[in-house]
Design an enzyme around this catalytic site. Structure first.
Site: not given
Ligand SMILES: NC(=O)C1=CN([C@@H]2O[C@H](COP(=O)(O)OP(=O)(O)OC[C@H]3O[C@@H](n4cnc5c(N)ncnc54)[C@H](OP(=O)(O)O)[C@@H]3O)[C@@H](O)[C@H]2O)C=CC1
Ligand SMILES: O=C(O)CCC(=O)C(=O)O
Ligand SMILES: [Mg+2]
Length: 474
Positions: A338, A237
């Site tokens: 994600d 991320k």
């Protein structure tokens, strides 16, 4: 050396040379039964592993199991709060390979995870969790057979280091005050940000050494896979956590393009090379425009950087990787965390080894296991340079404990990983065949039974599933 346990009278220890285990024909292997459903799944797994070894090797090979203690059982034997006795740590160190059931960790307060402690104490830096479909397994996914990934999770750092302070604690407040008053204002990029005084604080260390040794193992594994699966995806991320997760990606690519230069290609390099292969006269600028979305909107400085990148790639690897040679290399790419959760569902066939930091890998391995039948089918291994501990992806599932109900498949498949790691492939293959055949014949525990069409009624008990697997060895 041991206070309350005695090693087996027969057998000898597994040792290591150059990071590889040297396995005698009668190794002593310590095991931890585990809390909760450990009472159900460990005996089932042990029975299947023993039967497979006997069926594959007769009297030539056998495992001498050495019972060691952790969790609730350890407190019963060693006394209150003795969750991880020194005996247990000594045995794992002495015998080199261990296998365990799940151990409970309280939420919010109380002791820190014993599972994590075992990984950190033994420096088992790679948590390897394959998620592969067994034909006939019911799945909530439409095409589960397309998923065949191995999560390579960094296993010793990230927030699992457990350096955190609760809201209102003396050190926590001191740290927040120091950050708010001295450190944040001294870093202009943080602007006027302030941490609320009533915040809990946790530290997330991601090191270059920790990241690169994990990615190294992931690439080494990819090199052993058949060609279409020779891929490593760095999961991060890094758009949000630039200096921890973003750095993990950058260190992964750095390792790829230095230590594994001859064997690997990055996704971006492959675009640059194939642009030139398709159009040998392409200018550096047009090549840069093709690989960088929004190139024309970039500042001149940023455009120059992309052009430089293109030039560097062509100068340094055109001869060795160009003209299609890159297609025979291990492809290393990266995906934001994600996005990878949806990518493994929408494009499962495009992924192979997923190299992750600790927390992302924890989440991702449960999610990927769900696609191929659930946590009852999710095995794992914690691997270091001189030790390995095998364990399922799932936890203690307390509401099912002691009911002889849950699926022992995950620990049994962790046993398969252990046998393969030991080089006892014939025994491992027998177990895989037994599991496949049992599932194909709808002889399954409740978790798979309820998803089958029509549902299997009644499902097998945990112990019965173990017997069914053994039945299909021959
Ligand atoms: N390595 C380890 O030892 C780990 C330990 N833990 C610890 O375990 C404890 C419980 O954690 P929890 O969040 O409930 O997660 P669990 O993984 O223990 O269980 C969650 C659910 O997963 C399903 N499940 C788990 N194991 C099996 C199995 N063998 N067969 C079939 N289904 C299974 C069950 O779903 P359903 O009821 O819907 O059928 C269960 O209720 C916590 O203390 C946690 O910290 C957690 C993960 C790893
Ligand atoms: O240690 C625990 O209790 C949880 C660990 C976990 O979820 C994991 O390793 O997947
Ligand atoms: Mg987990």
């Amino acid at each position: 050396m041991y206070e309350k346990i005695s090693p087996c009278q027969t057998g000898s220890a597994i040792t290591y040379k150059d990071g590889q285990p040297i396995v005698p024909d009668n190794p002593i292997i310590p095991f931890i039964r585990g809390d909760g459903t450990g009472v159900d799944i460990w005996p089932a797994a042990q029975k299947v592993i023993d039967a497979a070894v006997e069926c594959a090797y007769g009297a030539d090979r056998s495992i001498s199991w050495f019972k060691i203690y952790a969790g609730d059982e350890a407190c019963e034997k060693y006394g209150t709060y003795q969750y991880l006795p020194q005996d247990t740590l000594n045995a794992i160190k002495e015998y080199g390979i261990a296998i365990k059931g799940p151990l409970t960790t309280p939420v919010g307060g109380g002791m820190r995870s014993l599972n994590v402690a075992l990984r950190q104490i033994n420096d088992l830096y790679a948590c390897v969790r394959p998620c592969k479909y067994y034909p006939g397994t019911p799945s909530p996914h439409k095409t589960p057979e397309k998923l065949d990934v191995i999560v390579y999770r960094e296993n010793t750092e990230d927030i699992y280091l457990g350096i955190e302070w609760p809201k209102g604690s003396e050190v926590g407040e001191k740290l927040i005050t120091l950050l708010n008053q001295d450190l944040i204002p001294a870093t202009p990029e943080h602007g006027k940000k302030q941490i609320p005084l009533d915040a809990g604080i946790g530290i997330k260390p991601i090191s270059k050494t920790g990241s690169q040794r994990l990615v190294r193992r992931a690439i080494q594994h990819a090199l052993r896979l058949p060609k279409p699966k020779q891929m490593v995806t760095l999961v991060h991320k890094g758009n949000i956590m630039k200096y921890t997760e973003g750095a993990f990606r950058d260190w992964g690519y750095e390792l790829t393009t230095t230590e594994f230069r001859a064997e690997c290609i990055t996704e971006r390099e492959s675009w640059i090379l194939s642009n030139k292969e398709q159009n040998p006269d392409i200018t550096l600028e047009d090549n840069a425009r093709a690989i960088e979305p929004g190139y024309d909107a970039l500042t001149p400085e940023k455009q120059a950087k992309v052009i430089q990148e293109v030039e560097n790639v062509l100068n340094s690897i055109w001869d060795t990787h160009g003209q299609g040679q890159w297609q025979d290399k291990v492809m290393v790419n990266d995906r934001i965390a994600d996005s990878i959760f949806q990518q493994i569902q929408t494009r499962p066939a495009e992924y192979s080894i997923l190299a992750t930091m600790n927390l992302n890998g924890d989440y991702l391995s449960d999610a990927a296991a769900a696609m191929v039948g659930g946590l009852g089918m999710g095995p794992g291994a914690n691997i270091g340079d001189t030790c390995a501990i095998f364990e399922a992806t799932h936890g203690t599932a307390p509401k099912h404990a002691g009911l002889d109900r849950v699926n022992p498949g995950s620990v049994i498949l962790s046993g398969v990983m252990m046998l393969e790691y030991m080089g006892w492939q014939e025994a491992a293959d027998l177990i895989k065949k037994g599991i496949s055949d049992a599932i194909a014949n709808r002889e399954v525990t409740y978790d798979l039974a309820r998803m089958m069409t029509p549902p299997v009624e009644p499902p097998l008990k945990c112990s019965e599933f173990a017997e069914a697997i053994i039945k299909y060895f021959s």
